[in-house]
Structure formats: structure tokens, C-alpha cells
Motif scaffolding. Structure first.
Motif, mmCIF file in Angstrom:
data_model
loop_
_atom_site.group_PDB
_atom_site.id
_atom_site.type_symbol
_atom_site.label_atom_id
_atom_site.label_comp_id
_atom_site.label_asym_id
_atom_site.label_seq_id
_atom_site.Cartn_x
_atom_site.Cartn_y
_atom_site.Cartn_z
ATOM 1 N N ALA A 1 -21.266 85.905 -91.518
ATOM 2 C CA ALA A 1 -20.796 86.192 -92.849
ATOM 3 C C ALA A 1 -19.217 86.362 -92.850
ATOM 4 N N ALA A 2 -18.704 86.503 -94.093
ATOM 5 C CA ALA A 2 -17.156 86.551 -94.194
ATOM 6 C C ALA A 2 -16.803 87.205 -95.340
ATOM 7 N N ASP A 3 -15.312 87.688 -95.353
ATOM 8 C CA ASP A 3 -14.842 88.276 -96.173
ATOM 9 C C ASP A 3 -13.486 87.889 -96.260
ATOM 10 N N TRP A 4 -12.937 87.433 -97.397
ATOM 11 C CA TRP A 4 -11.617 86.902 -97.817
ATOM 12 C C TRP A 4 -10.923 88.067 -98.489
ATOM 13 N N VAL A 5 -9.922 88.381 -97.629
ATOM 14 C CA VAL A 5 -9.055 89.513 -98.179
ATOM 15 C C VAL A 5 -7.647 89.259 -98.157
ATOM 16 N N THR A 6 -6.539 90.113 -98.795
ATOM 17 C CA THR A 6 -5.265 90.092 -98.915
ATOM 18 C C THR A 6 -4.655 91.116 -97.729
ATOM 19 N N ARG A 7 -4.575 92.154 -98.621
ATOM 20 C CA ARG A 7 -3.874 93.499 -98.055
ATOM 21 C C ARG A 7 -2.350 93.199 -98.091
ATOM 22 N N TRP A 8 -1.625 94.347 -97.801
ATOM 23 C CA TRP A 8 -0.190 94.445 -97.826
ATOM 24 C C TRP A 8 0.388 93.502 -97.054
ATOM 25 N N PHE A 9 0.132 93.215 -96.079
ATOM 26 C CA PHE A 9 0.705 92.292 -94.981
ATOM 27 C C PHE A 9 0.512 90.747 -95.361
ATOM 28 N N THR A 10 -0.135 90.563 -96.393
ATOM 29 C CA THR A 10 -0.112 89.190 -96.703
ATOM 30 C C THR A 10 1.192 88.927 -97.548
ATOM 31 N N PHE A 11 1.595 89.797 -98.234
ATOM 32 C CA PHE A 11 2.971 89.933 -99.232
ATOM 33 C C PHE A 11 4.279 90.120 -98.492
ATOM 34 N N ASP A 12 4.091 90.851 -97.281
ATOM 35 C CA ASP A 12 5.035 91.643 -96.597
ATOM 36 C C ASP A 12 5.821 90.457 -95.754
ATOM 37 N N THR A 13 7.131 90.258 -95.979
ATOM 38 C CA THR A 13 7.728 89.210 -95.273
ATOM 39 C C THR A 13 7.936 89.446 -93.516
ATOM 40 N N GLU A 14 8.152 90.618 -93.199
ATOM 41 C CA GLU A 14 8.207 90.961 -91.765
ATOM 42 C C GLU A 14 6.771 90.829 -91.194
ATOM 43 N N ALA A 15 5.761 91.402 -91.886
ATOM 44 C CA ALA A 15 4.534 91.429 -91.404
ATOM 45 C C ALA A 15 3.944 90.115 -91.225
ATOM 46 N N ALA A 16 4.219 89.289 -92.375
ATOM 47 C CA ALA A 16 3.535 87.925 -92.484
ATOM 48 C C ALA A 16 4.252 87.205 -91.451
ATOM 49 N N ALA A 17 5.602 87.330 -91.150
ATOM 50 C CA ALA A 17 6.163 86.383 -89.854
ATOM 51 C C ALA A 17 5.533 86.848 -88.672
ATOM 52 N N MET A 18 5.148 88.165 -88.461
ATOM 53 C CA MET A 18 4.640 88.735 -87.047
ATOM 54 C C MET A 18 3.147 87.923 -86.917
ATOM 55 N N LEU A 19 2.651 87.794 -88.099
ATOM 56 C CA LEU A 19 1.324 87.269 -88.122
ATOM 57 C C LEU A 19 1.283 85.461 -88.000
ATOM 58 N N GLY A 20 2.380 85.043 -87.982
ATOM 59 C CA GLY A 20 2.453 83.379 -87.830
ATOM 60 C C GLY A 20 3.055 82.700 -89.045
ATOM 61 N N ALA A 21 3.385 83.295 -89.913
ATOM 62 C CA ALA A 21 3.974 82.824 -91.159
ATOM 63 C C ALA A 21 5.470 82.352 -90.924
ATOM 64 N N ARG A 22 5.915 81.093 -91.064
ATOM 65 C CA ARG A 22 7.099 80.622 -90.924
ATOM 66 C C ARG A 22 8.010 80.803 -92.280
ATOM 67 N N PRO A 23 9.331 80.727 -92.286
ATOM 68 C CA PRO A 23 10.205 81.063 -93.301
ATOM 69 C C PRO A 23 9.495 80.036 -94.575
ATOM 70 N N GLU A 24 9.525 80.370 -95.853
ATOM 71 C CA GLU A 24 9.367 79.575 -97.105
ATOM 72 C C GLU A 24 7.640 79.345 -96.823
#
Length: 196
Positions: free
Chosen positions: A136-159
Motif C-alpha cells: 500500500a502507499a501514500d503520496w504526500v508533500t509536507r513542509w519539507f517538499t517546499f523548503d529549500t534547505e530541507a529539499a536540498a538535504m533530501l537530495g534535490a539539486r538547485p533548480e
């Protein structure tokens, strides 16, 4: 193409299962490869593959939570321990979480919006693949999806931008269906404008 009654019935009854109701076991290596293969079979105008996937499993799930809590504590030193614990549990207890990142870029023929939609399709295909494999699965966003610092920590690159995180595991409960929209309220048939 023949009608697929089983697929139809699945699509008519598919439902998300929240993170709190997902537990071990998660997909093994072979199942994960199948899941990822299904996930990336999405509409992709121009064959750009305008997305990336990041896998969080094993001890990394707790590490993610600790790092999210540290970001929150840094910004709000007076935060209470219960709120910090909530951050530490963000990727638990589900045994697997997959982050879906949009890598949409300007393109002479393919709008960025269309590329983001392709990434969204990847996220939803992960949900379908998890269900097809018996999880089973659950697709979520949460604050860290949109937070630059948290997103970078989670693996997003600039842009880059996460479109969300899909938590996957074995369900511990049967979740009742929620009310679905009345079709008459969300579907219309186009007619030419009177003054057009």
C-alpha cells in the motif's frame, strides 16, 4: 485491446493508506526494480525524463527524521519535544519512501508545466505499482517538499523541486473509502461560446 476487469475494479477501489498504517515488509530488491520500472512508464513529451527518484530505506529513514528535526530546532529553538519527535517520525514506520523530483527546465517546444505533470504521473504510478505488488502507499508533500534547505538535504539539486514523497509498506488496517466527488459537480461538456 481486451477489457481488463481486474484493473478496472482496482482503479475503482484504489485508496491511499496513511503512513501510520504502513509497516514491514516493504518491497525487496527485485520488487523495487519492478516498481521503479512501472513508475517511469509515464507520458513524457519529448522523451526528456524530467524527473528523478530518491530512495529512503533502512536506517536512512531515521537519519532523515533527525535531520528534519534539526532544521526545525535551528529555526525555532523553543520548539517542544513532541513537535520534534513528529519530525523524527516523518519517514517512519513505512519501510520505504521514494521522493519524486521534478527536473523541469525551459525547453523550446515542451512547457515546464507539462514536464512537472510528467513527474506527478511518476509519483502516482509509484502508488499504482506498490498496490500491484501487494503493498500500500501514500503520496504526500509536507513542509519539507517546499523548503529549500530541507529539499536540498533530501537530495534535490538547485533548480529542482520535489513533487512529493510516496511512503510504501504492508498495510496494517483496511482504510474505509472517503467520499468521492459527485461527477455532475466536476464534469461538464464543452459547448461553443454564444458570442464566439
Amino acid at each position: 485491446m481486451l477489457a481488463n476487469d481486474a484493473l478496472r475494479d482496482y482503479l475503482l477501489t484504489r485508496r491511499s493508506v496513511g503512513l501510520a498504517f504502513l509497516k514491514e515488509p516493504g518491497p525487496d530488491a527485485e520488487q523495487l526494480r519492478t516498481l521503479l520500472t512501472i513508475a517511469t512508464r509515464v507520458p513524457d513529451h519529448g522523451k526528456l525524463s524530467p524527473w528523478r527518484l530518491v530512495i529512503y530505506a533502512g536506517d536512512a529513514r531515521q537519519d532523515v527524521g533527525d535531520r528534519l528535526a534539526a532544521i526545525v530546532r535551528k529555526r525555532n529553538p523553543a520548539i517542544d519535544e513532541q513537535s520534534l519527535e513528529q519530525e523524527r517520525q516523518r519517514f517512519l514506520p513505512a519501510p520505504l519512501t521514494i521522493g519524486v523530483i521534478s527536473t523541469a527546465r525551459p525547453h523550446p517546444k515542451i512547457p515546464e508545466f507539462e514536464q512537472v505533470l510528467s513527474a506527478g504521473n511518476v509519483a502516482f504510478n509509484i502508488v499504482h505499482a506498490a498496490n500491484a505488488l501487494g503493498f500500500a502507499a501514500d503520496w504526500v508533500t509536507r513542509w519539507f517538499t517546499f523548503d529549500t534547505e530541507a529539499a536540498a538535504m533530501l537530495g534535490a539539486r538547485p533548480e529542482e523541486q520535489f513533487v512529493g514523497f510516496v511512503h510504501i509498506g504492508t498495510p496494517t488496517a483496511i482504510i474505509p473509502d472517503r467520499p468521492r466527488p459527485d461527477l455532475e459537480s466536476v464534469v461538464s461538456t464543452w459547448t461553443p461560446p454564444e458570442n464566439g
